[in-house]
Design a protein around this motif. Sequence first.
Motif, PDB file in Angstrom:
ATOM      1  N   GLY A 301       1.051  -1.170   0.008  1.00 41.18           N
ATOM      2  CA  GLY A 301      -0.008  -0.109   0.145  1.00 41.18           C
ATOM      3  C   GLY A 301       0.978   1.512   0.059  1.00 41.18           C
ATOM      4  N   TYR A 302       0.100   2.381  -0.138  1.00 38.85           N
ATOM      5  CA  TYR A 302       0.867   3.610  -0.182  1.00 38.85           C
ATOM      6  C   TYR A 302       0.369   4.615   0.565  1.00 38.85           C
ATOM      7  CZ  TYR A 302       1.998   0.862  -4.390  1.00 38.85           C
ATOM      8  OH  TYR A 302       2.279  -0.428  -5.245  1.00 38.85           O
ATOM      9  N   ALA A 303       1.154   5.189   1.331  1.00 41.63           N
ATOM     10  CA  ALA A 303       0.717   6.591   2.008  1.00 41.63           C
ATOM     11  C   ALA A 303       1.300   7.812   1.418  1.00 41.63           C
ATOM     12  CB  ALA A 303       1.517   6.310   3.700  1.00 41.63           C
ATOM     13  N   ILE A 304       0.365   8.322   1.015  1.00 42.35           N
ATOM     14  CA  ILE A 304       0.892   9.567   0.217  1.00 42.35           C
ATOM     15  C   ILE A 304       0.538  10.857   0.813  1.00 42.35           C
ATOM     16  CG2 ILE A 304       0.634  10.914  -2.245  1.00 42.35           C
ATOM     17  CD1 ILE A 304      -0.460   8.082  -3.207  1.00 42.35           C
ATOM     18  N   VAL A 305       1.527  11.852   0.968  1.00 41.27           N
ATOM     19  CA  VAL A 305       1.295  13.061   1.851  1.00 41.27           C
ATOM     20  C   VAL A 305       1.828  14.109   1.241  1.00 41.27           C
ATOM     21  CG1 VAL A 305       1.724  14.234   4.321  1.00 41.27           C
ATOM     22  CG2 VAL A 305       1.612  11.672   4.048  1.00 41.27           C
ATOM     23  N   ARG A 306       0.858  15.235   1.084  1.00 41.24           N
ATOM     24  CA  ARG A 306       1.430  16.545   0.510  1.00 41.24           C
ATOM     25  C   ARG A 306       2.208  17.336   1.243  1.00 41.24           C
ATOM     26  NH1 ARG A 306      -1.992  20.465  -2.974  1.00 41.24           N
ATOM     27  NH2 ARG A 306      -3.720  19.433  -2.483  1.00 41.24           N
TER      28      ARG A 306
END
Length: 467
Positions: A301-306
Motif C-alpha cells: 500500500g502507499y501512504a501519500i502526503v502533500r
Amino acid sequence: MRPDHLRALERAHARSVAFQESLPERPQHVTATLSELREAIGGPTPEAGSPSDEVIDRLADAVEPGLMGMAGPRFFGWVIGASHPAGIAADWLTSAWGQNAGLYTVTPAAAVVEEVAAGWLLDILQLQPECSVGFVTGATLANFTCLAAARGEILRQAGWDVEADGLFGAPPVHVYVGRDAHTTVFSALQYLGMGRERVIAIGTDDEGRMDAEALDIAMARHGGPAIVVTQAGQINTGAFDPVGVVSDIAHRHGAWVHVDGAFGLWARACPARAHLAEGVDSADSWATDGHKWLQTPYDCGYAIVRHPEAHRRAMAIGASYLQTAAGGAFEPRDYVPELSRRARGFATWAVLQALGREGIASLVDGHCTLAQRMAERLADEPGVRVVNRVELNQVIVQFGDGDPADRDAATDAVIAGVQREGACCLAGAEWHGQRVMRISVISWPTAEADIDLCAESILAAWRAVRG
Ligand SMILES: *Cc1c(COP(=O)(O)O)cnc(C)c1O
C-alpha cells in the motif's frame, strides 16, 4: 547451491505455475474444512530438519485445498486484486535478493526503485509531484501513516509537539468521519491514541457519501484543531465523498483532509472514470493500495502526503548507527512505521512497467464496464434489485419482494446457493440496515465470459430460492 535448496526454488516455480494455471477451473471457494486443514498442516513440532524441496512440496500439498481463488478470474468476494505475474516474479526476486529496504545506505537500489515508482504513482494518480510516498503493507497502514502526519501537523499548528510529548495534555483534536467510512480508518485512529469512538460522525446519503453541509455545521459548532477523513470508493457502493467541496470547507476551518482511497483513488488513473474522483487532489493526504486495483502481490500500500515535512516528522527513525543518505537520496525509513522491511518497491515498479499508464487506465475502465454488465444482467430478472448506482467496480444486490426480513433471508439464501455451486466467489454484507450480496470486479483476469457465468449462477440460485 546445495541440491535440495536449488530444487526448492524449482519446486516453488513449478507449483506456482501449476496453481496459477488451475485457477480458472478450480473451485473459487475453499472446499477444505477447518479440521481437514489442521490435519493436513499440523503435526508435532519438527525436531530434525527436512530437505528444503520436500518442505516446499509438503507446504503446497497441505495448504492448496484451503486457498481461495483470489488470483483467478471469478473472485468477486471482496475488493481484492489478483497478483499480476510481473509482480509475482519481481516478488520472487525480492525474496531471493533478500534486501532490507529500510535505508538508502543499506540497499541503494531498493530505495531508488521506491523513489522512481513513487514518482510514477503520483503521475498516474494525478497527485502533486512534491508529495511524499511511503511504501506500507496496505491501506490500513497507509491510513495510519497519513493520519499520524495529520495529527502531528495539526497539533504543531496548535503549538504542541506530539511526536516528542505524546497526546497526554495535548489540545483536543476533533476527527470528522463519514458514517460509511471503512473500518480500518477507525483502526488507525485506535492505534494513534485518537480513539475509535471519539470521532464526530457525519451523515451520509444512500450511496454512503458524506453530507458536506452537515460537516460545515459540525465544524463551525466544535471549532479547534481538526482532521477530516473522507473516502474515495466506498467499500460496498464504490461511491466517492465530495472531496473537493469537503476540502474547501475543512481548509476554511484550518483542518487537515485525508482521503481513504484504497481502491477508488485509481479512478484518477482512468480518463473515462476520473470525473468520479474529481476534487480528490485537493486533500492533504491519501491512502491507497497496490494489492487492489494495481494488482501487485501482497502486501503493498502507499501512504501519500502533500506535506513531506509532516510525513517525516511523524515517521522518521533515527539512530547513530543508521547513516542518513548523502546527496538527498530517498530514505524509505522516513515515511513508514517500520525499519527493516520487504523491498516492496520492486513489485510496484514491475507492475507499473508491465501495465503502463494505458494498461492501468483500461484495466480500471474495463472493470467498471464489467460491473455495469453484471448489474444489467441481474436487474433484468424479477425480484432482483441492484441497490447502488454502479459507476465504479462495486455492485450490491438484494433479492425478493416481501418485507425487509423476507428480503434479507432471500438474499442470504441466494449467496449461500452461489457459494455451494462454486463457479464464482462472492459474499454478503449489511448495507444501511439490509442484507446485500456484494460483487467486486477488480481482478485483472476477469473477462465478460466470467461476468456472464457468474450472473447465470446468481440467477439460477435466485430462481431456486424463489421456487
Ligand atoms: C481494503 C480497504 C482498506 C484496507 O486496506 P488493506 O489493504 O486491507 O489494509 C481501507 N479502506 C478501504 C476503502 C478499502 O477498500
